[in-house]
Design a protein around this motif. Structure first.
Motif, PDB file in Angstrom:
ATOM      1  N   THR A 125       5.219  10.874  14.834  1.00 26.32           N
ATOM      2  CA  THR A 125       5.866  12.081  15.347  1.00 26.32           C
ATOM      3  C   THR A 125       4.904  13.248  15.181  1.00 26.32           C
ATOM      4  O   THR A 125       3.902  13.137  14.477  1.00 26.32           O
ATOM      5  CB  THR A 125       7.211  12.365  14.643  1.00 26.32           C
ATOM      6  OG1 THR A 125       7.905  13.404  15.344  1.00 26.32           O
ATOM      7  CG2 THR A 125       7.023  12.761  13.194  1.00 26.32           C
ATOM      8  N   TRP A 126       5.193  14.363  15.827  1.00 23.25           N
ATOM      9  CA  TRP A 126       4.314  15.527  15.762  1.00 23.25           C
ATOM     10  C   TRP A 126       5.071  16.797  16.092  1.00 23.25           C
ATOM     11  O   TRP A 126       6.184  16.756  16.624  1.00 23.25           O
ATOM     12  CB  TRP A 126       3.127  15.375  16.713  1.00 23.25           C
ATOM     13  CG  TRP A 126       3.497  15.533  18.154  1.00 23.25           C
ATOM     14  CD1 TRP A 126       3.443  16.683  18.911  1.00 23.25           C
ATOM     15  CD2 TRP A 126       3.994  14.533  19.039  1.00 23.25           C
ATOM     16  NE1 TRP A 126       3.864  16.449  20.193  1.00 23.25           N
ATOM     17  CE2 TRP A 126       4.220  15.123  20.296  1.00 23.25           C
ATOM     18  CE3 TRP A 126       4.282  13.166  18.889  1.00 23.25           C
ATOM     19  CZ2 TRP A 126       4.703  14.420  21.388  1.00 23.25           C
ATOM     20  CZ3 TRP A 126       4.772  12.477  19.977  1.00 23.25           C
ATOM     21  CH2 TRP A 126       4.974  13.095  21.204  1.00 23.25           C
ATOM     22  N   SER A 127       4.436  17.910  15.784  1.00 18.22           N
ATOM     23  CA  SER A 127       4.949  19.225  16.137  1.00 18.22           C
ATOM     24  C   SER A 127       3.756  20.137  16.404  1.00 18.22           C
ATOM     25  O   SER A 127       2.790  20.133  15.632  1.00 18.22           O
ATOM     26  CB  SER A 127       5.796  19.801  14.996  1.00 18.22           C
ATOM     27  OG  SER A 127       6.257  21.094  15.339  1.00 18.22           O
ATOM     28  N   VAL A 128       3.809  20.883  17.472  1.00 17.39           N
ATOM     29  CA  VAL A 128       2.746  21.834  17.765  1.00 17.39           C
ATOM     30  C   VAL A 128       3.091  23.141  17.060  1.00 17.39           C
ATOM     31  O   VAL A 128       4.151  23.723  17.286  1.00 17.39           O
ATOM     32  CB  VAL A 128       2.574  22.047  19.284  1.00 17.39           C
ATOM     33  CG1 VAL A 128       1.476  23.074  19.559  1.00 17.39           C
ATOM     34  CG2 VAL A 128       2.257  20.722  19.971  1.00 17.39           C
ATOM     35  N   VAL A 129       2.199  23.567  16.178  1.00 16.08           N
ATOM     36  CA  VAL A 129       2.403  24.776  15.387  1.00 16.08           C
ATOM     37  C   VAL A 129       1.748  25.947  16.119  1.00 16.08           C
ATOM     38  O   VAL A 129       0.544  25.935  16.362  1.00 16.08           O
ATOM     39  CB  VAL A 129       1.806  24.613  13.972  1.00 16.08           C
ATOM     40  CG1 VAL A 129       1.982  25.884  13.161  1.00 16.08           C
ATOM     41  CG2 VAL A 129       2.434  23.408  13.278  1.00 16.08           C
ATOM     42  N   ARG A 148       2.656   5.865   5.923  1.00 15.96           N
ATOM     43  CA  ARG A 148       2.613   7.019   6.823  1.00 15.96           C
ATOM     44  C   ARG A 148       1.900   8.162   6.115  1.00 15.96           C
ATOM     45  O   ARG A 148       1.965   8.287   4.892  1.00 15.96           O
ATOM     46  CB  ARG A 148       4.021   7.430   7.231  1.00 15.96           C
ATOM     47  CG  ARG A 148       4.639   6.383   8.131  1.00 15.96           C
ATOM     48  CD  ARG A 148       5.967   6.805   8.656  1.00 15.96           C
ATOM     49  NE  ARG A 148       6.536   5.719   9.444  1.00 15.96           N
ATOM     50  CZ  ARG A 148       7.815   5.467   9.542  1.00 15.96           C
ATOM     51  NH1 ARG A 148       8.686   6.245   8.906  1.00 15.96           N
ATOM     52  NH2 ARG A 148       8.244   4.469  10.263  1.00 15.96           N
ATOM     53  N   MET A 149       1.252   9.001   6.914  1.00 16.87           N
ATOM     54  CA  MET A 149       0.417  10.062   6.362  1.00 16.87           C
ATOM     55  C   MET A 149       0.587  11.332   7.191  1.00 16.87           C
ATOM     56  O   MET A 149       0.535  11.280   8.418  1.00 16.87           O
ATOM     57  CB  MET A 149      -1.045   9.594   6.416  1.00 16.87           C
ATOM     58  CG  MET A 149      -2.058  10.597   6.000  1.00 16.87           C
ATOM     59  SD  MET A 149      -3.709   9.837   6.136  1.00 16.87           S
ATOM     60  CE  MET A 149      -4.691  11.249   5.706  1.00 16.87           C
ATOM     61  N   MET A 150       0.771  12.453   6.513  1.00 16.02           N
ATOM     62  CA  MET A 150       0.783  13.755   7.182  1.00 16.02           C
ATOM     63  C   MET A 150      -0.663  14.130   7.499  1.00 16.02           C
ATOM     64  O   MET A 150      -1.552  13.928   6.670  1.00 16.02           O
ATOM     65  CB  MET A 150       1.393  14.832   6.290  1.00 16.02           C
ATOM     66  CG  MET A 150       2.882  14.714   6.129  1.00 16.02           C
ATOM     67  SD  MET A 150       3.834  14.913   7.649  1.00 16.02           S
ATOM     68  CE  MET A 150       3.306  16.511   8.230  1.00 16.02           C
ATOM     69  N   THR A 151      -0.886  14.683   8.696  1.00 12.14           N
ATOM     70  CA  THR A 151      -2.235  14.988   9.120  1.00 12.14           C
ATOM     71  C   THR A 151      -2.191  15.961  10.286  1.00 12.14           C
ATOM     72  O   THR A 151      -1.168  16.597  10.548  1.00 12.14           O
ATOM     73  CB  THR A 151      -2.979  13.679   9.503  1.00 12.14           C
ATOM     74  OG1 THR A 151      -4.355  13.964   9.761  1.00 12.14           O
ATOM     75  CG2 THR A 151      -2.359  12.990  10.689  1.00 12.14           C
ATOM     76  N   PRO A 206       0.834  -1.201   0.000  1.00 10.39           N
ATOM     77  CA  PRO A 206       0.000   0.000   0.000  1.00 10.39           C
ATOM     78  C   PRO A 206       0.866   1.249   0.000  1.00 10.39           C
ATOM     79  O   PRO A 206       2.046   1.198   0.372  1.00 10.39           O
ATOM     80  CB  PRO A 206      -0.765  -0.118   1.313  1.00 10.39           C
ATOM     81  CG  PRO A 206       0.201  -0.818   2.216  1.00 10.39           C
ATOM     82  CD  PRO A 206       0.962  -1.781   1.326  1.00 10.39           C
ATOM     83  N   HIS A 207       0.270   2.360  -0.411  1.00 11.44           N
ATOM     84  CA  HIS A 207       0.983   3.632  -0.319  1.00 11.44           C
ATOM     85  C   HIS A 207      -0.003   4.788  -0.163  1.00 11.44           C
ATOM     86  O   HIS A 207      -1.180   4.672  -0.473  1.00 11.44           O
ATOM     87  CB  HIS A 207       1.913   3.858  -1.522  1.00 11.44           C
ATOM     88  CG  HIS A 207       1.226   3.922  -2.843  1.00 11.44           C
ATOM     89  ND1 HIS A 207       0.956   2.806  -3.601  1.00 11.44           N
ATOM     90  CD2 HIS A 207       0.752   4.970  -3.555  1.00 11.44           C
ATOM     91  CE1 HIS A 207       0.362   3.162  -4.719  1.00 11.44           C
ATOM     92  NE2 HIS A 207       0.216   4.485  -4.718  1.00 11.44           N
ATOM     93  N   HIS A 208       0.528   5.839   0.368  1.00  9.92           N
ATOM     94  CA  HIS A 208      -0.226   7.083   0.505  1.00  9.92           C
ATOM     95  C   HIS A 208       0.792   8.194   0.418  1.00  9.92           C
ATOM     96  O   HIS A 208       1.857   8.097   1.010  1.00  9.92           O
ATOM     97  CB  HIS A 208      -0.959   7.157   1.851  1.00  9.92           C
ATOM     98  CG  HIS A 208      -1.807   8.386   1.956  1.00  9.92           C
ATOM     99  ND1 HIS A 208      -3.032   8.471   1.363  1.00  9.92           N
ATOM    100  CD2 HIS A 208      -1.585   9.585   2.529  1.00  9.92           C
ATOM    101  CE1 HIS A 208      -3.540   9.667   1.592  1.00  9.92           C
ATOM    102  NE2 HIS A 208      -2.675  10.366   2.300  1.00  9.92           N
ATOM    103  N   LEU A 214       2.686  13.152  11.808  1.00 10.17           N
ATOM    104  CA  LEU A 214       2.906  12.059  10.877  1.00 10.17           C
ATOM    105  C   LEU A 214       2.399  10.812  11.591  1.00 10.17           C
ATOM    106  O   LEU A 214       2.857  10.499  12.698  1.00 10.17           O
ATOM    107  CB  LEU A 214       4.394  11.929  10.531  1.00 10.17           C
ATOM    108  CG  LEU A 214       4.769  10.871   9.505  1.00 10.17           C
ATOM    109  CD1 LEU A 214       4.138  11.177   8.145  1.00 10.17           C
ATOM    110  CD2 LEU A 214       6.285  10.785   9.371  1.00 10.17           C
ATOM    111  N   VAL A 215       1.412  10.142  10.989  1.00 11.08           N
ATOM    112  CA  VAL A 215       0.864   8.936  11.596  1.00 11.08           C
ATOM    113  C   VAL A 215       1.183   7.747  10.708  1.00 11.08           C
ATOM    114  O   VAL A 215       1.346   7.883   9.493  1.00 11.08           O
ATOM    115  CB  VAL A 215      -0.663   9.046  11.827  1.00 11.08           C
ATOM    116  CG1 VAL A 215      -0.989  10.207  12.749  1.00 11.08           C
ATOM    117  CG2 VAL A 215      -1.438   9.153  10.523  1.00 11.08           C
ATOM    118  N   GLU A 216       1.265   6.584  11.323  1.00  4.90           N
ATOM    119  CA  GLU A 216       1.446   5.347  10.576  1.00  4.90           C
ATOM    120  C   GLU A 216       0.114   4.626  10.537  1.00  4.90           C
ATOM    121  O   GLU A 216      -0.414   4.219  11.583  1.00  4.90           O
ATOM    122  CB  GLU A 216       2.519   4.468  11.219  1.00  4.90           C
ATOM    123  CG  GLU A 216       2.884   3.286  10.359  1.00  4.90           C
ATOM    124  CD  GLU A 216       4.175   2.641  10.802  1.00  4.90           C
ATOM    125  OE1 GLU A 216       4.127   1.443  11.119  1.00  4.90           O
ATOM    126  OE2 GLU A 216       5.211   3.329  10.830  1.00  4.90           O
TER     127      GLU A 216
END
Length: 136
Positions: free
Chosen positions: A68-72, A98-101, A39-41, A90-92
């Motif tokens: 991983t994450w970052s508080v903007v 993995r997907m940016m969200t 699969p891919h995204h 970034l979630v798996e």
């Protein structure tokens, strides 16, 4: 809507329309290669693993873990400026990619690598639903 988009969403074209239509219905889609079965995204016309063009859509479970994450705290682009602070992540996905969200409904101090998340959808002012994730 070909080639249209806003700072909050990318352009919608013939390739990505099924993804955005599914999101509007509350479903998360990923692409899977018929040749190597991986699969891919994000959506592409070819498999990024084996380069096959025999790829199709598949409904994802909506389950993920936080990678991983970052508080903007500052983002001057609309519509983000009205939502700061927010958690870019970034979630798996359970399926592997993995997907940016964005993580919602969770204070940053409760976030942890490996935290179980589930997909939710937020519809923006432009009427486009985007996948966000919240604690499972």
């Amino acid at each position: 809507m070909t080639g249209t988009g806003s700072p909050a969403t990318p352009g919608i074209d013939d390739l990505t329309r099924p993804y955005w239509d599914a999101a509007a219905a509350g479903d998360l889609l990923i692409r899977r290669c018929a040749d190597c079965r991986r699969p891919h995204h994000y959506p592409r016309e070819f498999c990024p693993h084996c380069w096959s063009e025999d790829v199709g859509w598949e409904r994802a479970t909506g389950r993920a873990t936080l990678y991983t994450w970052s508080v903007v705290h500052r983002n001057d682009l609309p519509p983000h400026r009205d939502r700061v602070p927010y958690t870019a992540a970034l979630v798996e996905l359970a399926e592997g990619p993995r997907m940016m969200t964005e993580v919602v409904d969770c204070p940053p101090e409760r976030l942890a690598v490996g935290m179980e998340l589930t997909a939710a959808f937020r519809t923006g002012e432009d009427g486009v639903a985007v996948a966000v994730f919240r604690p499972a």
